[in-house]
Design an enzyme around this catalytic site. Structure first.
Site, PDB file in Angstrom:
ATOM      1  N   CYS A  40      -5.292   9.872  12.336  1.00  0.00           N
ATOM      2  CA  CYS A  40      -5.207   9.252  13.204  1.00  0.00           C
ATOM      3  C   CYS A  40      -7.025   9.217  13.232  1.00  0.00           C
ATOM      4  CB  CYS A  40      -4.599   9.242  14.361  1.00  0.00           C
ATOM      5  SG  CYS A  40      -4.768   8.576  15.863  1.00  0.00           S
ATOM      6  N   HIS A  41      -7.131   8.327  14.050  1.00  0.00           N
ATOM      7  CA  HIS A  41      -8.595   7.446  14.738  1.00  0.00           C
ATOM      8  C   HIS A  41      -8.504   8.931  16.078  1.00  0.00           C
ATOM      9  CE1 HIS A  41      -8.757   3.435  13.062  1.00  0.00           C
ATOM     10  NE2 HIS A  41      -7.577   3.609  13.014  1.00  0.00           N
ATOM     11  N   THR A  42      -7.884   9.432  16.406  1.00  0.00           N
ATOM     12  CA  THR A  42      -8.241  10.606  17.531  1.00  0.00           C
ATOM     13  C   THR A  42      -8.984  11.659  16.765  1.00  0.00           C
ATOM     14  OG1 THR A  42      -6.207   9.468  18.788  1.00  0.00           O
ATOM     15  CG2 THR A  42      -7.182  11.903  19.808  1.00  0.00           C
ATOM     16  N   HIS A  62      -2.726  15.805  14.445  1.00  0.00           N
ATOM     17  CA  HIS A  62      -1.871  15.798  15.463  1.00  0.00           C
ATOM     18  C   HIS A  62      -0.892  15.217  15.295  1.00  0.00           C
ATOM     19  CE1 HIS A  62      -4.687  12.467  15.623  1.00  0.00           C
ATOM     20  NE2 HIS A  62      -3.560  11.766  16.810  1.00  0.00           N
ATOM     21  N   GLU A  63      -0.634  14.204  13.904  1.00  0.00           N
ATOM     22  CA  GLU A  63       0.277  13.809  13.537  1.00  0.00           C
ATOM     23  C   GLU A  63       1.295  14.163  12.229  1.00  0.00           C
ATOM     24  OE1 GLU A  63      -0.624   9.747  12.080  1.00  0.00           O
ATOM     25  OE2 GLU A  63      -1.597   9.278  14.312  1.00  0.00           O
ATOM     26  N   CYS A  92       8.794  19.086  28.585  1.00  0.00           N
ATOM     27  CA  CYS A  92       9.547  20.951  29.213  1.00  0.00           C
ATOM     28  C   CYS A  92      10.954  20.398  29.681  1.00  0.00           C
ATOM     29  CB  CYS A  92       8.631  21.179  29.998  1.00  0.00           C
ATOM     30  SG  CYS A  92       8.198  21.016  31.562  1.00  0.00           S
ATOM     31  N   CYS A  95       9.485  19.945  33.876  1.00  0.00           N
ATOM     32  CA  CYS A  95       8.595  19.981  36.113  1.00  0.00           C
ATOM     33  C   CYS A  95       8.809  18.684  36.439  1.00  0.00           C
ATOM     34  CB  CYS A  95       7.587  19.904  34.663  1.00  0.00           C
ATOM     35  SG  CYS A  95       6.843  18.379  33.945  1.00  0.00           S
ATOM     36  N   CYS A  98       8.938  15.722  34.189  1.00  0.00           N
ATOM     37  CA  CYS A  98      10.204  15.358  32.837  1.00  0.00           C
ATOM     38  C   CYS A  98      11.463  14.911  33.407  1.00  0.00           C
ATOM     39  CB  CYS A  98      10.171  17.108  32.563  1.00  0.00           C
ATOM     40  SG  CYS A  98       8.872  17.303  30.801  1.00  0.00           S
ATOM     41  N   CYS A 106       3.719  15.413  30.805  1.00  0.00           N
ATOM     42  CA  CYS A 106       4.732  16.016  31.096  1.00  0.00           C
ATOM     43  C   CYS A 106       3.668  17.120  31.724  1.00  0.00           C
ATOM     44  CB  CYS A 106       5.613  16.803  29.818  1.00  0.00           C
ATOM     45  SG  CYS A 106       5.777  18.367  29.770  1.00  0.00           S
ATOM     46  N   ARG A 110      -0.844  21.244  29.962  1.00  0.00           N
ATOM     47  CA  ARG A 110      -1.658  20.033  29.808  1.00  0.00           C
ATOM     48  C   ARG A 110      -2.859  21.319  29.993  1.00  0.00           C
ATOM     49  NH1 ARG A 110      -0.556  14.715  31.091  1.00  0.00           N
ATOM     50  NH2 ARG A 110      -2.617  13.778  31.072  1.00  0.00           N
ATOM     51  N   CYS A 169       2.864   9.820  16.104  1.00  0.00           N
ATOM     52  CA  CYS A 169       1.726   9.207  17.738  1.00  0.00           C
ATOM     53  C   CYS A 169       1.608   7.127  17.218  1.00  0.00           C
ATOM     54  CB  CYS A 169       0.243  10.226  16.774  1.00  0.00           C
ATOM     55  SG  CYS A 169      -1.457   9.366  17.701  1.00  0.00           S
ATOM     56  N   ARG A 362      -2.508   4.023   7.347  1.00  0.00           N
ATOM     57  CA  ARG A 362      -2.398   5.377   7.329  1.00  0.00           C
ATOM     58  C   ARG A 362      -2.403   6.075   6.114  1.00  0.00           C
ATOM     59  NH1 ARG A 362      -3.488   5.630  11.893  1.00  0.00           N
ATOM     60  NH2 ARG A 362      -2.599   6.638  13.838  1.00  0.00           N
TER      61      ARG A 362
HETATM   62  N1  LIG Z   1      -1.799   5.051  24.111  1.00  0.00           N
HETATM   63  C1  LIG Z   1      -1.189   5.887  23.906  1.00  0.00           C
HETATM   64  O1  LIG Z   1      -1.501   7.147  24.055  1.00  0.00           O
HETATM   65  C2  LIG Z   1      -2.194   5.953  22.495  1.00  0.00           C
HETATM   66  C3  LIG Z   1      -2.120   6.784  21.108  1.00  0.00           C
HETATM   67  C4  LIG Z   1      -2.856   6.495  19.695  1.00  0.00           C
HETATM   68  C5  LIG Z   1      -3.121   5.701  19.849  1.00  0.00           C
HETATM   69  N2  LIG Z   1      -4.558   5.003  20.890  1.00  0.00           N
HETATM   70  C6  LIG Z   1      -4.993   3.826  21.254  1.00  0.00           C
HETATM   71  O2  LIG Z   1      -4.394   2.343  20.281  1.00  0.00           O
HETATM   72  C7  LIG Z   1      -6.123   1.354  19.941  1.00  0.00           C
HETATM   73  C8  LIG Z   1      -5.226   0.828  18.887  1.00  0.00           C
HETATM   74  O3  LIG Z   1      -4.425   2.377  18.018  1.00  0.00           O
HETATM   75  P1  LIG Z   1      -4.553   2.142  16.179  1.00  0.00           P
HETATM   76  O4  LIG Z   1      -3.995   3.394  15.369  1.00  0.00           O
HETATM   77  O5  LIG Z   1      -3.834   0.791  16.009  1.00  0.00           O
HETATM   78  O6  LIG Z   1      -6.102   1.422  15.694  1.00  0.00           O
HETATM   79  P2  LIG Z   1      -6.973   0.218  14.352  1.00  0.00           P
HETATM   80  O7  LIG Z   1      -7.955   0.806  15.133  1.00  0.00           O
HETATM   81  O8  LIG Z   1      -5.505   0.811  13.272  1.00  0.00           O
HETATM   82  O9  LIG Z   1      -5.838  -0.674  14.633  1.00  0.00           O
HETATM   83  C9  LIG Z   1      -6.817  -2.050  16.382  1.00  0.00           C
HETATM   84  C10 LIG Z   1      -6.817  -3.133  15.652  1.00  0.00           C
HETATM   85  O10 LIG Z   1      -7.097  -3.884  16.189  1.00  0.00           O
HETATM   86  C11 LIG Z   1      -8.083  -5.235  15.621  1.00  0.00           C
HETATM   87  N3  LIG Z   1      -8.922  -5.681  16.653  1.00  0.00           N
HETATM   88  C12 LIG Z   1     -10.309  -5.644  16.857  1.00  0.00           C
HETATM   89  N4  LIG Z   1     -10.673  -6.253  17.505  1.00  0.00           N
HETATM   90  C13 LIG Z   1      -9.167  -7.547  18.327  1.00  0.00           C
HETATM   91  C14 LIG Z   1      -9.366  -8.048  18.612  1.00  0.00           C
HETATM   92  N5  LIG Z   1     -11.053  -8.655  19.399  1.00  0.00           N
HETATM   93  N6  LIG Z   1      -8.323  -9.449  18.537  1.00  0.00           N
HETATM   94  C15 LIG Z   1      -7.692  -8.903  17.620  1.00  0.00           C
HETATM   95  N7  LIG Z   1      -7.343  -7.543  17.343  1.00  0.00           N
HETATM   96  C16 LIG Z   1      -7.952  -6.779  17.131  1.00  0.00           C
HETATM   97  C17 LIG Z   1      -8.731  -4.583  14.760  1.00  0.00           C
HETATM   98  O11 LIG Z   1      -9.144  -5.875  13.724  1.00  0.00           O
HETATM   99  C18 LIG Z   1      -7.682  -3.572  13.997  1.00  0.00           C
HETATM  100  O12 LIG Z   1      -6.596  -3.978  13.359  1.00  0.00           O
HETATM  101  C19 LIG Z   1      -6.486   2.746  19.944  1.00  0.00           C
HETATM  102  O13 LIG Z   1      -7.827   2.290  21.005  1.00  0.00           O
HETATM  103  C20 LIG Z   1      -6.136   4.077  20.124  1.00  0.00           C
HETATM  104  O14 LIG Z   1      -6.818   4.952  20.293  1.00  0.00           O
HETATM  105  C21 LIG Z   1      -3.417   5.193  22.144  1.00  0.00           C
HETATM  106 ZN   LIG Z   2      -2.752  10.444  16.798  1.00  0.00          ZN
HETATM  107 ZN   LIG Z   3       7.075  18.832  31.621  1.00  0.00          ZN
END
Ligand SMILES: NC(=O)c1ccc[n+]([C@@H]2O[C@H](COP(=O)([O-])OP(=O)(O)OC[C@H]3O[C@@H](n4cnc5c(N)ncnc54)[C@H](O)[C@@H]3O)[C@@H](O)[C@H]2O)c1
Ligand SMILES: [Zn+2]
Ligand SMILES: [Zn+2]
Length: 368
Positions: A40-42, A62-63, A92, A95, A98, A106, A110, A169, A362
């Site tokens: 994943c990106h993270t 983490h996935e 948990c 908390c 939760c 949760c 943390r 994730c 992925r």
């Molecule tokens: N909130 C959470 O818990 C959580 C969990 C996982 C990931 N994320 C975040 O979610 C986001 C997306 O994650 P992902 O794995 O799907 O990423 P990804 O990079 O695979 O997908 C992002 C998409 O956005 C598109 N994009 C970029 N600029 C754009 C624009 N101007 N207009 C339209 N589309 C555009 C890209 O082409 C790409 O397909 C990331 O910022 C990631 O960090 C958040």
């Molecule tokens: Zn992730």
């Molecule tokens: Zn909790």
């Protein structure tokens, strides 16, 4: 025990696949043998050094999804042989968060988790006596991991674990943003910005909630094709004029629900401006860069638009993930198209390269 793991030694350098030691689970913890893990990106964000809270050495990942091999004292909800999905966001059940239906954040572990420790403030990972910290409380780029019971979701043994790991994730984040955070209503019009793992999950979530129109916006036509497969009824290549085009296609009003899944603050702003007056809800799931801010013209809020943020899709992991996995087994969520590459642990750096090249949604590491 000894096991192989992908260790982040130095920021900006490839992960090093090496043998490390994992000690047995303590009170409230379980030993899990990983079967599959998404890249994943993270993970890349931390590996690159861009994450200001990152640390090294650590085992990333983490996935994960796998099988419980042993449990420590006082573990009640898991037994040897259970199939589990790892949760960077635990539950948990005790908390204050939760016990409240309004959040999934949760509070139990943390602080230690953020510092790279298991709840008792120590690590189970070592190399030549030196401690290696855990990443996101999961460290699943490894053959095994030790995790707290409260951070493991027990899923149906019928679910293929290579698909189940995606629920750890991005997929749950997208699905949950539509189902839990926005609670999309039947018959509504939705716009999803971004067609990565999170955005595609949001498209599927809107479909499951009975949305009538689902407009997906991305820069890649290939990804928009995948969005069609998940239920998007219309697609659009994103640009500076996206908001104008959405307003045009929604009778001048905008959508009932919009979702941002790009991490770009300019797109977050488009998501807010594409939500309709009166009741339009913009849900932000993307993670913006440190220090970036989202600009909103206050008048948009006074005229009834709302903005919500969503972490892990508001999913309370131990309850919600097994349920989502059940829905995929029932044929409601098509997970297979998200897996673009199957790789081995030794290829984890290639997984990063594929992600940087936006090659596929992925890469999933399979362990034998
Ligand atoms: N909130 C959470 O818990 C959580 C969990 C996982 C990931 N994320 C975040 O979610 C986001 C997306 O994650 P992902 O794995 O799907 O990423 P990804 O990079 O695979 O997908 C992002 C998409 O956005 C598109 N994009 C970029 N600029 C754009 C624009 N101007 N207009 C339209 N589309 C555009 C890209 O082409 C790409 O397909 C990331 O910022 C990631 O960090 C958040
Ligand atoms: Zn992730
Ligand atoms: Zn909790």
């Amino acid at each position: 025990m000894k096991m192989r793991a992908a260790v982040l030694e130095q920021f900006g350098q490839p992960l090093s696949i090496e043998e490390v030691e994992l000690t047995e689970p303590k009170r409230g913890e379980a030993l899990v043998r990983l079967v599959a893990c998404g890249v994943c990106h993270t993970d890349l964000y931390t590996a690159s050094g861009a994450d200001p809270s990152g640390y090294a050495p650590t085992v990333l990942g983490h996935e994960g999804a796998g099988v419980v091999e042993a449990v420590g004292p006082a573990v009640e909800s898991l037994a040897v042989g259970d199939h589990v999905v790892t949760l960077f966001s635990p539950q948990c059940r005790e908390c204050v968060h939760c016990r409240d239906e309004r959040t999934n954040l949760c509070l139990a572990i943390r602080e230690q988790q953020n510092k790279g420790y298991l709840p008792d403030g120590t690590t189970r990972l070592r190399r030549n006596g030196e401690e290696i910290r855990h990443f996101m409380g999961t460290s699943t780029f490894a053959e095994y991991t030790v995790m707290p019971e409260i951070a493991l979701a027990k899923v149906s043994p019928e679910a293929p674990l290579d698909c189940a790991c995606l629920f750890a994730c991005g997929l749950s984040t997208g699905l949950g943003a539509a189902i839990n955070t926005a609670k999309v209503r039947d018959g509504s019009t939705c716009v999803v910005f971004g067609a990565g793992m999170v955005g595609l999950g949001a498209v599927a979530g809107c479909r499951l909630q009975g949305a009538e129109r689902i407009i997906c916006v991305d820069l890649s036509s290939g990804r928009l094709e995948l969005a069609r497969g998940q239920g998007a009824t219309e697609t659009m290549i994103g640009g500076e004029d996206t908001v104008g085009r959405i307003l045009e296609q929604t009778g001048g009003f905008g959508a009932d629900y919009t979702f941002e899944a790009t991490g770009n603050v300019a797109v977050m702003r488009q998501a807010v401006e594409s939500a309709r007056m009166g009741w339009g809800l913009a849900t932000v799931a993307g993670v913006a860069g440190k220090g970036e801010v989202l600009d909103i013209v206050p008048r948009l809020l006074i005229t009834g638009r709302r903005v919500a943020g969503s972490s892990f899709g508001g999913v309370k992991g131990r309850d919600g993930v097994p349920h989502l996995v059940e829905r995929s087994l029932a044929g409601e969520i098509d997970v297979e198209p998200f897996i673009s590459h199957r790789i081995t642990l030794d290829d984890v750096n290639r997984g990063f390269e594929l992600m940087e090249a936006q090659d596929g949604i992925r890469s999933v590491i399979e362990f034998n």
